[in-house]
Scaffold this motif. Sequence first.
Motif, PDB file in Angstrom:
ATOM      1  N   ASN A 113       0.848  -1.015   0.093  1.00  0.00           N
ATOM      2  CA  ASN A 113      -0.076  -0.141  -0.171  1.00  0.00           C
ATOM      3  C   ASN A 113       0.933   1.264   0.055  1.00  0.00           C
ATOM      4  OD1 ASN A 113      -2.507  -1.239  -0.132  1.00  0.00           O
ATOM      5  ND2 ASN A 113      -2.820  -1.385   2.044  1.00  0.00           N
ATOM      6  N   MET A 114       1.835   1.209   1.083  1.00  0.00           N
ATOM      7  CA  MET A 114       2.705   2.605   0.984  1.00  0.00           C
ATOM      8  C   MET A 114       3.514   2.531  -0.474  1.00  0.00           C
ATOM      9  SD  MET A 114       4.084   2.732   4.767  1.00  0.00           S
ATOM     10  CE  MET A 114       4.611   4.151   4.938  1.00  0.00           C
ATOM     11  N   GLY A 115       3.844   1.657  -0.871  1.00  0.00           N
ATOM     12  CA  GLY A 115       4.834   1.524  -2.411  1.00  0.00           C
ATOM     13  C   GLY A 115       3.832   2.038  -3.496  1.00  0.00           C
ATOM     14  N   ILE A 134       9.607  10.312 -10.531  1.00  0.00           N
ATOM     15  CA  ILE A 134      10.572   9.068 -10.768  1.00  0.00           C
ATOM     16  C   ILE A 134      11.649   9.066  -9.837  1.00  0.00           C
ATOM     17  CG2 ILE A 134      11.952  10.524 -12.493  1.00  0.00           C
ATOM     18  CD1 ILE A 134      10.947   7.076 -13.268  1.00  0.00           C
ATOM     19  N   LEU A 135      11.819  10.288  -9.373  1.00  0.00           N
ATOM     20  CA  LEU A 135      13.049  10.049  -8.533  1.00  0.00           C
ATOM     21  C   LEU A 135      12.618   9.545  -6.810  1.00  0.00           C
ATOM     22  CD1 LEU A 135      15.833  10.994  -7.280  1.00  0.00           C
ATOM     23  CD2 LEU A 135      14.921  13.101  -6.571  1.00  0.00           C
ATOM     24  N   SER A 136      11.305   9.601  -6.525  1.00  0.00           N
ATOM     25  CA  SER A 136      10.789   8.925  -5.383  1.00  0.00           C
ATOM     26  C   SER A 136      10.723   7.503  -5.911  1.00  0.00           C
ATOM     27  CB  SER A 136       9.306   9.541  -5.081  1.00  0.00           C
ATOM     28  OG  SER A 136       9.661  10.668  -4.412  1.00  0.00           O
ATOM     29  N   ASP A 137      10.383   7.239  -6.883  1.00  0.00           N
ATOM     30  CA  ASP A 137      10.195   5.771  -7.452  1.00  0.00           C
ATOM     31  C   ASP A 137      11.530   4.796  -7.318  1.00  0.00           C
ATOM     32  OD1 ASP A 137       7.505   6.270  -7.807  1.00  0.00           O
ATOM     33  OD2 ASP A 137       7.559   6.084  -9.791  1.00  0.00           O
ATOM     34  N   LEU A 138      12.429   5.792  -7.954  1.00  0.00           N
ATOM     35  CA  LEU A 138      13.827   4.958  -8.088  1.00  0.00           C
ATOM     36  C   LEU A 138      14.466   4.933  -6.771  1.00  0.00           C
ATOM     37  CD1 LEU A 138      15.323   6.886 -11.076  1.00  0.00           C
ATOM     38  CD2 LEU A 138      14.582   4.598 -10.876  1.00  0.00           C
ATOM     39  N   LEU A 139      14.509   6.090  -5.862  1.00  0.00           N
ATOM     40  CA  LEU A 139      14.724   6.068  -4.411  1.00  0.00           C
ATOM     41  C   LEU A 139      14.247   4.876  -3.609  1.00  0.00           C
ATOM     42  CD1 LEU A 139      16.723   7.361  -2.410  1.00  0.00           C
ATOM     43  CD2 LEU A 139      14.604   9.184  -1.843  1.00  0.00           C
ATOM     44  N   MET A 140      12.853   4.730  -3.830  1.00  0.00           N
ATOM     45  CA  MET A 140      12.138   3.642  -2.981  1.00  0.00           C
ATOM     46  C   MET A 140      12.927   2.257  -3.337  1.00  0.00           C
ATOM     47  SD  MET A 140       8.228   2.800  -3.061  1.00  0.00           S
ATOM     48  CE  MET A 140       8.032   2.289  -4.791  1.00  0.00           C
ATOM     49  N   ILE A 141      13.147   1.904  -4.836  1.00  0.00           N
ATOM     50  CA  ILE A 141      13.586   0.515  -5.119  1.00  0.00           C
ATOM     51  C   ILE A 141      14.946   0.611  -4.618  1.00  0.00           C
ATOM     52  CG2 ILE A 141      14.294  -0.437  -7.423  1.00  0.00           C
ATOM     53  CD1 ILE A 141      11.517   0.807  -8.710  1.00  0.00           C
ATOM     54  N   LEU A 183      16.230  -2.487  -2.404  1.00  0.00           N
ATOM     55  CA  LEU A 183      17.328  -3.223  -2.736  1.00  0.00           C
ATOM     56  C   LEU A 183      18.544  -3.232  -2.058  1.00  0.00           C
ATOM     57  CD1 LEU A 183      16.938  -3.012  -6.535  1.00  0.00           C
ATOM     58  CD2 LEU A 183      16.221  -4.861  -5.136  1.00  0.00           C
ATOM     59  N   ILE A 184      19.144  -1.906  -1.530  1.00  0.00           N
ATOM     60  CA  ILE A 184      20.498  -1.928  -1.136  1.00  0.00           C
ATOM     61  C   ILE A 184      20.283  -2.464   0.387  1.00  0.00           C
ATOM     62  CG2 ILE A 184      22.020  -0.157   0.082  1.00  0.00           C
ATOM     63  CD1 ILE A 184      21.366   1.693  -2.494  1.00  0.00           C
ATOM     64  N   THR A 185      19.136  -1.957   1.119  1.00  0.00           N
ATOM     65  CA  THR A 185      18.901  -2.677   2.440  1.00  0.00           C
ATOM     66  C   THR A 185      18.699  -4.128   2.732  1.00  0.00           C
ATOM     67  OG1 THR A 185      17.778  -0.643   2.964  1.00  0.00           O
ATOM     68  CG2 THR A 185      17.243  -2.317   4.385  1.00  0.00           C
ATOM     69  N   TYR A 186      18.062  -4.571   1.735  1.00  0.00           N
ATOM     70  CA  TYR A 186      18.093  -6.128   1.953  1.00  0.00           C
ATOM     71  C   TYR A 186      19.119  -6.914   1.077  1.00  0.00           C
ATOM     72  CZ  TYR A 186      13.856  -4.815   4.381  1.00  0.00           C
ATOM     73  OH  TYR A 186      13.233  -4.231   5.519  1.00  0.00           O
ATOM     74  N   LEU A 187      19.379  -6.598  -0.328  1.00  0.00           N
ATOM     75  CA  LEU A 187      20.453  -7.199  -0.861  1.00  0.00           C
ATOM     76  C   LEU A 187      21.806  -7.150  -0.381  1.00  0.00           C
ATOM     77  CD1 LEU A 187      18.962  -7.072  -4.266  1.00  0.00           C
ATOM     78  CD2 LEU A 187      18.928  -8.880  -2.858  1.00  0.00           C
ATOM     79  N   LEU A 188      22.157  -6.057   0.154  1.00  0.00           N
ATOM     80  CA  LEU A 188      23.630  -5.635   0.702  1.00  0.00           C
ATOM     81  C   LEU A 188      23.568  -5.457   2.160  1.00  0.00           C
ATOM     82  CD1 LEU A 188      24.482  -2.872  -1.696  1.00  0.00           C
ATOM     83  CD2 LEU A 188      25.003  -5.273  -2.019  1.00  0.00           C
TER      84      LEU A 188
END
Length: 187
Positions: free
Chosen positions: A133-135, A144-151, A155-160
């Motif tokens: 829902n928040m996404g 686009i900046l908010s979308d890219l920042l969210m993704i 990814l950085i938080t969970y993959l790295l």
Amino acid sequence: MDQQPFTYRKLFTSTFFLSAFTFGGGYVIVPLMRKKFVEQLQWIDEEEMMDMVAISQSAPGAMAVNTSIMTGYRLAGIKGVLVSVTGTVLPPLLILSLISYFYIAFRENAVIGAVMKGMQAGVAAVIVDVVINMGQNVVKEKDILSDLLMIAVFLITYLLEVNVAVMIAFAAIIGVVRFYYEKRKAA
């Protein structure tokens, strides 16, 4: 549906019942608070609720209490904070006091253990619902900046496995830079 008039009693009972019947912490209670205060009572609009949740997540302390503080202050200032925080904190205080009194019996009871395992699955489902829902709300803004920042943050938080606090600080810095850039651009 018409906006319901604000009362301290309604604020207290809303936060009290949300807190009393919600298990799993802030990520579970926040969507219920959104449903109550945005959709049902219409005391707060959707965008403002999202902003309050974002601030609550980044502030130290329990997210449910932080969101309650933000909501209470927004609705009725300091008195609203006292009413909403009391309503939010009182149920867990009473429940934990009761559980601690019977701790040994609860710890060794297989049925209670099974119920807790089942509740973990329910809490996970609610957290997934909150993320979706928040996404969706971020994507709806078509920024686009908010979308890219969210993704990127996800990814950085969970993959790295970067600490969430570092990512929140990173996103906050980007937000501040963007704000001042747009302010300067508009001037």
